[in-house]
Motif scaffolding. Structure first.
Motif, mmCIF file in Angstrom:
data_model
loop_
_atom_site.group_PDB
_atom_site.id
_atom_site.type_symbol
_atom_site.label_atom_id
_atom_site.label_comp_id
_atom_site.label_asym_id
_atom_site.label_seq_id
_atom_site.Cartn_x
_atom_site.Cartn_y
_atom_site.Cartn_z
ATOM 1 N N ALA A 17 0.829 -1.209 0.000
ATOM 2 C CA ALA A 17 0.000 0.000 0.000
ATOM 3 C C ALA A 17 0.866 1.264 0.000
ATOM 4 O O ALA A 17 0.688 2.164 -0.841
ATOM 5 C CB ALA A 17 -0.912 -0.022 1.226
ATOM 6 N N GLY A 19 4.248 1.669 -0.538
ATOM 7 C CA GLY A 19 5.219 1.768 -1.634
ATOM 8 C C GLY A 19 4.556 2.190 -2.938
ATOM 9 O O GLY A 19 5.082 3.040 -3.678
ATOM 10 N N TYR A 378 -7.809 2.495 9.349
ATOM 11 C CA TYR A 378 -6.792 3.433 9.848
ATOM 12 C C TYR A 378 -5.395 3.060 9.380
ATOM 13 O O TYR A 378 -4.558 3.931 9.181
ATOM 14 C CB TYR A 378 -6.825 3.485 11.374
ATOM 15 N N ALA A 383 -0.787 4.363 5.716
ATOM 16 C CA ALA A 383 0.054 4.001 4.562
ATOM 17 C C ALA A 383 -0.046 5.100 3.499
ATOM 18 O O ALA A 383 0.977 5.574 2.980
ATOM 19 C CB ALA A 383 -0.371 2.645 3.986
HETATM 20 P P1 FDA Z 1 2.483 -3.978 2.976
HETATM 21 O O1 FDA Z 1 2.570 -5.212 3.818
HETATM 22 O O2 FDA Z 1 1.187 -3.638 2.350
HETATM 23 O O3 FDA Z 1 3.564 -4.032 1.804
HETATM 24 C C1 FDA Z 1 4.873 -4.475 1.997
HETATM 25 C C2 FDA Z 1 5.392 -4.973 0.660
HETATM 26 O O4 FDA Z 1 6.772 -5.259 0.815
HETATM 27 C C3 FDA Z 1 4.728 -6.257 0.205
HETATM 28 O O5 FDA Z 1 4.315 -6.124 -1.132
HETATM 29 C C4 FDA Z 1 5.823 -7.316 0.356
HETATM 30 O O6 FDA Z 1 5.764 -8.328 -0.638
HETATM 31 C C5 FDA Z 1 7.080 -6.496 0.209
HETATM 32 N N1 FDA Z 1 8.239 -7.069 0.900
HETATM 33 C C6 FDA Z 1 8.315 -7.483 2.189
HETATM 34 N N2 FDA Z 1 9.542 -7.957 2.456
HETATM 35 C C7 FDA Z 1 10.262 -7.837 1.304
HETATM 36 C C8 FDA Z 1 11.583 -8.176 0.948
HETATM 37 N N3 FDA Z 1 12.415 -8.728 1.849
HETATM 38 N N4 FDA Z 1 11.994 -7.941 -0.314
HETATM 39 C C9 FDA Z 1 11.131 -7.374 -1.235
HETATM 40 N N5 FDA Z 1 9.864 -7.052 -0.954
HETATM 41 C C10 FDA Z 1 9.431 -7.269 0.321
HETATM 42 N N6 FDA Z 1 -5.784 -2.191 6.904
HETATM 43 C C11 FDA Z 1 -6.821 -1.344 6.683
HETATM 44 O O7 FDA Z 1 -6.662 -0.148 6.883
HETATM 45 N N7 FDA Z 1 -8.022 -1.821 6.229
HETATM 46 C C12 FDA Z 1 -8.249 -3.152 5.990
HETATM 47 O O8 FDA Z 1 -9.323 -3.549 5.514
HETATM 48 C C13 FDA Z 1 -7.184 -4.058 6.273
HETATM 49 N N8 FDA Z 1 -7.368 -5.405 6.123
HETATM 50 C C14 FDA Z 1 -6.318 -6.259 6.326
HETATM 51 C C15 FDA Z 1 -6.522 -7.636 6.165
HETATM 52 C C16 FDA Z 1 -5.469 -8.515 6.342
HETATM 53 C C17 FDA Z 1 -5.706 -9.995 6.225
HETATM 54 C C18 FDA Z 1 -4.171 -8.012 6.679
HETATM 55 C C19 FDA Z 1 -3.004 -8.936 6.837
HETATM 56 C C20 FDA Z 1 -3.981 -6.645 6.853
HETATM 57 C C21 FDA Z 1 -5.048 -5.759 6.699
HETATM 58 N N9 FDA Z 1 -4.886 -4.388 6.895
HETATM 59 C C22 FDA Z 1 -5.945 -3.533 6.689
HETATM 60 C C23 FDA Z 1 -3.560 -3.813 7.241
HETATM 61 C C24 FDA Z 1 -2.906 -3.271 5.966
HETATM 62 O O9 FDA Z 1 -2.930 -4.271 4.975
HETATM 63 C C25 FDA Z 1 -1.460 -2.866 6.242
HETATM 64 O O10 FDA Z 1 -1.394 -2.016 7.361
HETATM 65 C C26 FDA Z 1 -0.872 -2.143 5.022
HETATM 66 O O11 FDA Z 1 -0.895 -3.027 3.911
HETATM 67 C C27 FDA Z 1 0.550 -1.703 5.299
HETATM 68 O O12 FDA Z 1 1.085 -1.164 4.122
HETATM 69 P P2 FDA Z 1 2.656 -1.239 3.817
HETATM 70 O O13 FDA Z 1 2.814 -0.824 2.411
HETATM 71 O O14 FDA Z 1 3.403 -0.577 4.890
HETATM 72 O O15 FDA Z 1 2.993 -2.807 3.931
#
Ligand code: FDA
Length: 394
Positions: A17, A19, A378, A383
């Motif tokens: 989200a 990135g 939230y 993000a």
């Molecule tokens: P995010 O996890 O989205 O992205 C990280 C990226 O980095 C991924 O694409 C991953 O593949 C990549 N990555 C990780 N390690 C790596 C490496 N070593 N090398 C290369 N790439 C790497 N929140 C909300 O507000 N409403 C909602 O409805 C939901 N629902 C929900 C359901 C479920 C099942 C989960 C698990 C989470 C949610 N969330 C949510 C939380 C929300 O998804 C989360 O807070 C955001 O995706 C965070 O965004 P980021 O981009 O920080 O991390």
């Protein structure tokens, strides 16, 4: 094995989200890489496939952090209304479900498609199935070695953005890379723990209640949430539990008001007057699901008729139902946690730009940072907002 060097202004690690949004903001000269096959996988599965993309009511009080003020600047400079405007501009239909939570009418993939189209319009590049082998900083630039299924590629960038998220759901590709790299460049990491996660109990504790859901107020001495409480084969879940899990520590009790807003004491005393011969469990069945009454009947000896009840017993029973106390054995952990609490300490970051105070050109955002939202849209709003702060700064 080739050693091609690609020169970019900004390299963003992680096409989730945060990135995707940062790349869409930052534009040409930006390269976004991710080890996954597809970008935004958590967006795809979020909100039961409909993505709870923001909340109508967002404020710093909806976030946990060692520094509760840190999130204010980014959240104020890119609000829920800005994201709603973006979503609406892309023709994505949405609705409010409950408590200000906004969901897509259709699939969550619409949000991913929207971000990808913004990213393309901005002229940023996206490389998938790309792992990060090594990151160095020398002569004012970041030298990053990437691995594309056995092929090494070198990227030199002026800015490096850590957007690889937290540790939640390793099966979906979550890693601690952002923490490792932040540490490498002198940042402190606030201890991480799974959050927005179900509580576990001794095996079989609630098997008889699996599937039962009640409106409840769940609390401890740090927080209280009025939402649904769901019993499962493994323990307790549902929105009230996920919310409180972020404020819970091992060994602590949680307290559930199982009949919020109901005057159980008054109700039972009045019923005793009019229906003294009615079984206590029958009367409680008017207030709570029958299975829950049967479960509580075993634990609290709910026997006899209403006429059998003394005033003291009625009051004690009301206290049990309004203050049902249980001690989880733990949580389901990162395997199912929606987010990771803790992360890169905000002490080392500028709150306006999310740039490192230790190394100019280094940025961290999204879930990787020690800012964790409540359930309800939230976390995505953080993000988006932190990504825009970074996008505007680079
Ligand atoms: P995010 O996890 O989205 O992205 C990280 C990226 O980095 C991924 O694409 C991953 O593949 C990549 N990555 C990780 N390690 C790596 C490496 N070593 N090398 C290369 N790439 C790497 N929140 C909300 O507000 N409403 C909602 O409805 C939901 N629902 C929900 C359901 C479920 C099942 C989960 C698990 C989470 C949610 N969330 C949510 C939380 C929300 O998804 C989360 O807070 C955001 O995706 C965070 O965004 P980021 O981009 O920080 O991390």
């Amino acid at each position: 094995m080739s050693d091609r060097v690609t020169r970019v202004n900004t390299l963003i690690l992680g096409a989730g989200a945060a990135g995707l949004m940062a790349a869409a903001q930052a534009g040409p000269g930006v390269l976004l890489v991710d080890h996954a096959r597809a970008p935004g996988e958590k967006i795809r599965i979020s909100g039961g496939g409909r993505c709870n993309f923001t909340n109508l009511d967002v404020g710093p009080e909806n976030y946990l952090s060692e520094n509760p003020h840190f999130c204010k600047s980014a959240l104020a400079r890119y609000t829920q209304w800005d994201f709603i405007e973006l979503v609406s501009r892309h023709g994505i239909a949405w609705h409010e479900k409950t408590l200000g939570q906004l969901f897509c009418d259709g699939k969550a993939t619409q949000i991913i498609d929207m971000l990808l189209s913004e990213l393309r319009a901005a002229g940023a590049d996206l490389w998938l199935q790309t792992s990060i082998a090594e990151v160095r900083h020398a002569e004012g630039r970041f030298h990053v070695t990437l691995d594309q299924q056995g092929t090494r590629r070198k990227v030199v960038a002026d800015s490096l953005v850590l957007a690889t998220g937290g540790k939640s759901i390793p099966k979906m590709g979550a890693t601690g890379l952002a923490y490792d790299l932040a540490r490498q460049f002198g940042h402190e990491i606030i201890e991480t723990r799974p959050a927005l996660v179900p509580f576990t109990f001794d095996k079989g504790r609630f098997t008889d209640l699996a599937g039962v859901s009640v409106p409840a107020v769940l609390s401890n001495n740090r927080a209280r949430f009025a939402e649904a409480l769901l019993f499962t084969h493994r323990g307790l879940s549902g929105p009230a539990v996920l919310q409180l899990s972020s404020y819970w520590r091992e060994g602590e009790d949680v307290i559930a008001d199982l009949a919020p807003g109901v005057d159980i004491d008054g109700h039972l005393k009045a019923a005793r007057q009019t229906n003294g011969r009615r079984a206590l469990t029958t009367e409680l069945g008017a207030l709570l699901p029958a299975k829950l009454v049967a479960h509580l009947a075993q634990a609290h000896e709910l026997t006899g008729t209403l006429a059998d009840l003394t005033n003291e017993r009625v009051t004690a029973l009301a206290e049990v139902l309004h203050g049902w106390r249980v001690k989880p054995t733990g949580t389901e952990g990162y395997r199912t946690a929606e987010v990771t609490l803790g992360g890169i300490s905000t002490d080392g970051l500028d709150s306006k730009t999310l740039m490192s105070k230790h190394l100019p050109g280094l940025y961290a955002l999204g879930e990787a940072v020690d800012v964790t939202g409540w359930l309800g849209g939230y976390n995505f709003q953080w993000a988006w907002a932190s990504a825009v702060a970074v996008g505007r700064a680079i």
